[in-house]
Every structure is written in C-alpha cells, then in structure tokens.
Design an enzyme around this catalytic site. Structure first.
Site, PDB file in Angstrom:
ATOM      1  N   GLY A 226      56.030  47.443  45.218  1.00 61.14           N
ATOM      2  CA  GLY A 226      55.220  46.483  44.485  1.00 61.14           C
ATOM      3  C   GLY A 226      53.893  46.297  44.767  1.00 61.14           C
ATOM      4  CB  THR A 230      54.619  41.416  46.490  1.00 55.80           C
ATOM      5  OG1 THR A 230      54.088  40.902  45.339  1.00 55.80           O
ATOM      6  CG2 THR A 230      56.152  40.804  46.353  1.00 55.80           C
ATOM      7  CD  GLU A 248      55.308  53.825  49.740  1.00 54.90           C
ATOM      8  OE1 GLU A 248      54.136  53.905  49.185  1.00 54.90           O
ATOM      9  OE2 GLU A 248      55.776  54.401  50.742  1.00 54.90           O
ATOM     10  CB  CYS A 282      50.957  52.822  42.808  1.00 57.58           C
ATOM     11  SG  CYS A 282      52.539  53.952  43.079  1.00 57.58           S
ATOM     12  CD  GLU A 461      59.497  54.777  49.414  1.00 56.64           C
ATOM     13  OE1 GLU A 461      58.470  54.752  48.543  1.00 56.64           O
ATOM     14  OE2 GLU A 461      60.627  54.003  49.115  1.00 56.64           O
TER      15      GLU A 461
HETATM   16  O1  TXE Z   1      54.421  43.336  41.539  1.00 56.26           O
HETATM   17  P1  TXE Z   1      55.546  42.528  42.532  1.00 56.26           P
HETATM   18  P2  TXE Z   1      54.510  42.719  39.968  1.00 56.26           P
HETATM   19  C1  TXE Z   1      50.877  46.008  41.549  1.00 56.26           C
HETATM   20  C2  TXE Z   1      50.131  45.977  40.440  1.00 56.26           C
HETATM   21  C3  TXE Z   1      50.426  44.730  39.720  1.00 56.26           C
HETATM   22  C4  TXE Z   1      50.798  43.689  40.702  1.00 56.26           C
HETATM   23  C5  TXE Z   1      51.784  42.781  40.512  1.00 56.26           C
HETATM   24  O2  TXE Z   1      48.806  45.494  40.970  1.00 56.26           O
HETATM   25  O3  TXE Z   1      49.567  44.130  38.857  1.00 56.26           O
HETATM   26  O4  TXE Z   1      51.391  44.779  41.890  1.00 56.26           O
HETATM   27  O5  TXE Z   1      52.900  43.374  39.665  1.00 56.26           O
HETATM   28  C6  TXE Z   1      59.830  41.324  43.646  1.00 56.26           C
HETATM   29  N1  TXE Z   1      60.014  38.356  48.051  1.00 56.26           N
HETATM   30  N2  TXE Z   1      52.032  46.990  41.379  1.00 56.26           N
HETATM   31  O6  TXE Z   1      54.274  41.336  39.592  1.00 56.26           O
HETATM   32  O7  TXE Z   1      55.377  40.969  42.037  1.00 56.26           O
HETATM   33  C7  TXE Z   1      59.453  41.375  42.215  1.00 56.26           C
HETATM   34  O8  TXE Z   1      60.676  40.609  41.763  1.00 56.26           O
HETATM   35  C8  TXE Z   1      60.918  39.562  47.488  1.00 56.26           C
HETATM   36  C9  TXE Z   1      51.745  47.905  42.332  1.00 56.26           C
HETATM   37  O9  TXE Z   1      55.534  43.537  39.172  1.00 56.26           O
HETATM   38  O10 TXE Z   1      54.922  42.709  43.593  1.00 56.26           O
HETATM   39  C10 TXE Z   1      59.748  42.833  41.798  1.00 56.26           C
HETATM   40  O11 TXE Z   1      61.026  43.262  41.761  1.00 56.26           O
HETATM   41  N3  TXE Z   1      60.585  40.408  46.468  1.00 56.26           N
HETATM   42  C11 TXE Z   1      52.924  48.843  42.195  1.00 56.26           C
HETATM   43  C12 TXE Z   1      58.994  43.478  43.218  1.00 56.26           C
HETATM   44  O12 TXE Z   1      58.916  42.587  44.020  1.00 56.26           O
HETATM   45  C13 TXE Z   1      59.619  39.889  45.574  1.00 56.26           C
HETATM   46  C14 TXE Z   1      53.978  48.879  41.250  1.00 56.26           C
HETATM   47  C15 TXE Z   1      57.499  43.787  42.891  1.00 56.26           C
HETATM   48  O13 TXE Z   1      56.897  42.928  41.992  1.00 56.26           O
HETATM   49  C16 TXE Z   1      58.888  38.759  45.851  1.00 56.26           C
HETATM   50  C17 TXE Z   1      54.124  47.430  40.551  1.00 56.26           C
HETATM   51  C18 TXE Z   1      59.312  37.946  47.107  1.00 56.26           C
HETATM   52  N4  TXE Z   1      58.491  36.951  47.344  1.00 56.26           N
HETATM   53  C19 TXE Z   1      52.987  46.694  40.695  1.00 56.26           C
HETATM   54  N5  TXE Z   1      57.968  38.257  44.786  1.00 56.26           N
HETATM   55  C20 TXE Z   1      53.094  50.118  43.034  1.00 56.26           C
HETATM   56  N6  TXE Z   1      52.290  50.337  44.118  1.00 56.26           N
HETATM   57  O14 TXE Z   1      53.916  51.020  42.619  1.00 56.26           O
HETATM   58  C21 TXE Z   1      58.076  39.429  44.026  1.00 56.26           C
HETATM   59  N7  TXE Z   1      59.100  40.106  44.260  1.00 56.26           N
END
Ligand code: TXE
Length: 484
Positions: A226, A230, A248, A282, A461
C-alpha cells in the site's frame, strides 16, 4: 445491492458491529454493494480460528496442502468471467485488463506456490570438524496480509498463496475500496474444501481492521502492500512488538530512454507503462527521461499515441483507459495536475476530468496526461501521483540521468531502453531500484525477488523470498564423533 460477508472459521459471517461500508462502482460513481465495517472483535475471532486451524494445517503433508491450493487456483479459473467482471466494476479498470492480467495472475499465484512446495529443499552446511547443520524452515503461525485497491485480487493472492503454501494460517484484509473479489475468493475457498480457519478474510477500514491485525499479539508477521505513509504507520506499531514485516510501498518509477533504443517497441511499451490501469500500478513509469537527440521526436510521437487512447466505459472492448478508483483519488490526481502547472509544467496532452455521456456520466475519469518543462526535483516529479499522469524530460549523459532517476525517496522499479549491452549493465547496476526492466515492462517471473529499495519498502516477495519471509529458519547443528 450485494452484501459482502467476512470469511471467518470457514463461514461467511456478518461483522460484530452489524455495520456496513458503501462500496462504489467508480465508472458510475454510485454505490453498488456494501462491505462489513469490521473491527478488533472480528479480527479476534479470525485469529482464534486461525490458531485452532494451525496445528493440522502446518503438519499436513505438502502434497495434500498443494492439492487444496491447486483447487483454489482451479476455482479462480472456473470463475474467470465472473471475477474479471467483478474486478472491473469494483475498481474501474477495463474488463479487458482484468481478463488479461488481474485474474490470470491471481490463479498463477496459487498455481506457482502450490507447486513450489513440492520442490522445496532446505539448506545443509557440513563442517569438516565433524558436524552437520541443517536449516529447518517451519511456518510462523498466524500471519496478517493487508492489500491495496489497485490490483485487488492479484495482490491479495500474491500474499495469501505463499503464506498458506508455507503452512501458515492467515488473517487477511483486502482494501475496503475494492473488497468484491476477495469476497468471491472466500466462496471459492469454501467450494475447494479449504479447512475452516486456515484463511480468514476480514473486511473493513485500515484504521480499524488493519490496525487490529497489526497490533494483535497473536499475529507475529505482517505482509503489507500500500502507500508509504501507511507502511510507516504499520512499522511504528509492529516494530516494538518485534514482528516480521514485509512492506511493498509506493514508487515514482523512471523510464530511461536512450537514443539507440528500439524506437517502435519503446514507444508502444512506454505508453502502456505510463497509463495501464490508469497509472494506478506501483510499477508504472511516471518520470520519462529521453536522451536529447531523440527528445523532440519521441515527445511528438508519444503525445500522438496518448491521444489515441480511449477513455470510456471499462466494460467496453474499445476502452483503454477506465475510471480511477474513487472520487477522493480523482481529486488527488487532479490536484497534482494543478500543482504541475503551478510548478511551471506545460500540459502537452490531457489535464482534465472526463465527463462521459450515457451510463458513465457520473464516473471518475481523467484524461491521460503528459507534462513537460519541469525540473527533476520539483514535487510533481518527486511525489507519487498514482494516476494517469506522466512527466517527460530530456537528458544528455548517463551520469545526469542516473542522478535524476535516483533522486526520489522511492526505489521500486525502473525501465531502461537501449540496445547498448555495456550501457545496459552499467546503468542497471547504478539504478537504486529493486527491479530494473530492460527493453520491457511488467514482464514477471514469479521466481524472482520483487520489491523496492529506500521508501518503497522493506523485504522482497516472490519465489523463495516469500517462503523465507513466511517461515522461521532454525539451524539444527549436530556434532558427531570423528573416528580417530
Ligand atoms: O493505500 P493505503 P490507499 C499508494 C498510492 C495511493 C496511496 C493511498 O500512492 O494513492 O497509496 O492508497 C490498509 N494499519 N498506493 O489509501 O491506505 C487499507 O485499508 C493497517 C501504492 O489505498 O496504504 C488497505 O487495505 N492497515 C500501492 C491497505 O492498507 C491499514 C498500491 C492499503 O491502503 C492502515 C495502492 C493502518 N493504519 C496504493 N491504514 C502499491 N505500491 O502497490 C490503511 N490500511
């Protein structure tokens, strides 16, 4: 209106709160389903179920475990059309892409790890002094898998499949923004006869379910994909508890194009690598560096190729650019386009929200956008936008482009376009990214290490790397008497 359920201890169940979250169809801008708004109570139930399932699952002969995982892979294939349609509706990606990439790769993840465990051999270290060491790799126990919205089933299974194959039980959380295919996967697991509690899927917000998984003392390892912030939050919670962490995170990937590249192939692939999945991968290349002798020609042809992309209903066969995932994300991406203008960028093509006619009139669509005239170190070129927005810049020397390419906090992937063999090796070695694609992009071999340097993540991974993460290594050292 579909109601999504949690999958805990083998059953599809409602959340303890009895509350649900809206799930949107981004192409329509409308709610079409509801997903459990779960909390720590649901995570607790899932952990208890996983702990009860662990002794039998971890001791099950690899061949039997493999058979069950192969049944899940077969289940994904049998439900191919249903899953692809669900992914497109839930995420806004084109149906064509879901069929070509997301769903086949989700099935491959299970195939790959189900068969890998049949070939696993552990290391052994012989000592001349008269001793032998062997490495015993055993599953950790209950592990947490948290995944994002951009490649929902693909990235969800990328974590779950190796975790299960290695003999762990799993508490998993898909993104609350795209929960549908994870829900359909739980139905497939029930059908496949996966023993109750081996995999538990708890839906809900990151701040509740994700946080509860990260904090839970019964979950000693977390695999997360994500956003970088986060990831930082998760690391802060997990580090004092000494949990194993695989992160990741984001990327701001460079595409480096030398004048001696295979021009047609480069042009075609860089269009794809910039805008596939609306730039929400990503691994997408969002900073395009072109060697100066080729710059003007490439820019002109690139703009023409981008104008040929069709923004439209993700379910239409002709559409190449679907909807972005949410209204909030639409505004985030548009705000970056405004920032680029403030920073002195010129919009060469795109730059606006698209208002389609008909069905998708309220959907969240953005024109594929190309910007030039920006310095490599401005915010637009340093921060992850994660949308259909790329920036193009010229360079003169290898040293210069390496400086540009390596200048961000991220280090996930890069692509390099040249026919010069020596330069390929030289530049590939100097790039500070976990993945370097040369004359290709998104070509994946599941045996290879996957992940990023710097703020793009911790750990790798894929292949044995995932097995190493999802197991504890124990060295057993046996000394035997040498005959004198
Ligand atoms: O990601 P989040 P979001 C990046 C991209 C995007 C930004 C936000 O820049 O605009 O991240 O996307 C869970 N403790 N990428 O909001 O919030 C959440 O519920 C534990 C890059 O979707 O990071 C989800 O299941 N978990 C990326 C997961 O984390 C938590 C792909 C990812 O959400 C949490 C997607 C917490 N405190 C977005 N807060 C890539 N590199 O592949 C949220 N989550």
């Amino acid at each position: 209106m579909t109601t999504i359920h949690n999958y805990i201890n083998g059953a599809l169940v409602a959340p303890a709160s009895a509350q649900y979250l809206d799930v949107y169809n981004p192409a329509l801008g409308q709610v079409y389903a509801e997903a459990p708004d779960s909390d720590a109570r649901d995570v607790q139930q899932a952990v208890e179920a996983a702990q009860s399932a662990f002794p039998a699952w971890s001791k099950m002969p690899a061949e039997e475990r493999s058979q069950l995982l192969l049944k899940i892979a077969a289940g994904i294939e049998a439900n191919f059309d249903k899953l692809a349609l669900a992914e497109s509706i839930d995420n806004g990606k084109t149906l064509k892409l879901a069929k070509a990439m997301d769903i086949p790769r989700a099935a491959s993840n299970f195939f790959f790890y189900a068969t890998a465990i049949m070939h696993h051999a552990s290391e052994s270290h012989y000592m001349e002094e008269g001793a032998i060491n062997y490495t015993l790799r055993r599953p950790i126990g209950v592990v947490g898998c948290i995944s994002p919205w951009n490649l929902p089933l693909y990235l969800f299974t990328w974590k779950i499949a190796p975790a299960l194959a290695a003999g762990n039980c799993v508490v998993a959380k898909p993104s609350e923004i795209t929960p549908m295919t994870a829900y359909l996967l739980s139905e497939i697991c029930i059908e496949a006869g996966l023993p109750p509690g081996v995999l538990n899927i708890v839906h809900g917000l990151g701040s509740k379910v994700g946080q509860a998984i990260t904090e839970h003392s019964g979950i000693p390892a977390i695999s997360f994909t994500g956003g970088t912030s986060t990831g930082e939050q998760i690391a802060k919670v997990a580090a004092p508890k000494f949990k194993k962490l695989s992160l990741e995170l984001g990327g701001k990937n460079p595409a480096i194009i030398f004048a001696d590249c295979d021009y047609e192939k480069t042009l075609k692939t860089v269009v794809r690598s910039s805008f596939l999945n609306q730039g929400q991968i990503c691994l997408c290349g969002s900073r395009i560096f072109v060697e100066r002798p080729l710059y003007e020609q490439f820019k002109t042809d690139f703009v023409a190729a981008i104008k040929n992309l069709t923004v439209g209903d993700p379910l239409d066969d002709d559409t190449t650019v679907g909807a972005v995932v949410s209204e909030a994300h639409l505004h985030k991406v548009l705000s970056y386009i405004e920032l680029a203008k403030e920073e002195g960028g010129r919009i060469l093509t795109g730059g606006n929200r698209v208002r389609l006619e008909g069905n998708c009139a309220n959907g969240w669509f953005i024109e594929p956008t190309l910007i030039d005239g920006l310095g490599y170190d401005c915010r637009t070129n340093q921060e992850e936008i994660f949308g259909p927005v790329a920036s193009i810049m010229p360079f003169d020397t290898e040293e210069e482009v390496l400086l540009y390419a390596n200048s961000t906090q991220y280090g996930l992937a890069s692509s390099l376009w040249t026919e010069n063999l020596s330069r390929t090796h030289r530049v590939a070695e100097e790039l500070k990214t976990g993945i370097v694609w040369v004359n290709c992009w998104l070509l994946r071999d599941l045996r290879t290490p996957f992940g990023g340097m710097k703020n793009s993540g911790v750990g790798r991974e894929g292949g044995w790397e995932a097995f190493r993460f999802f197991t504890e290594a124990k060295n057993v050292c046996i000394e035997y008497q040498q005959k004198s």
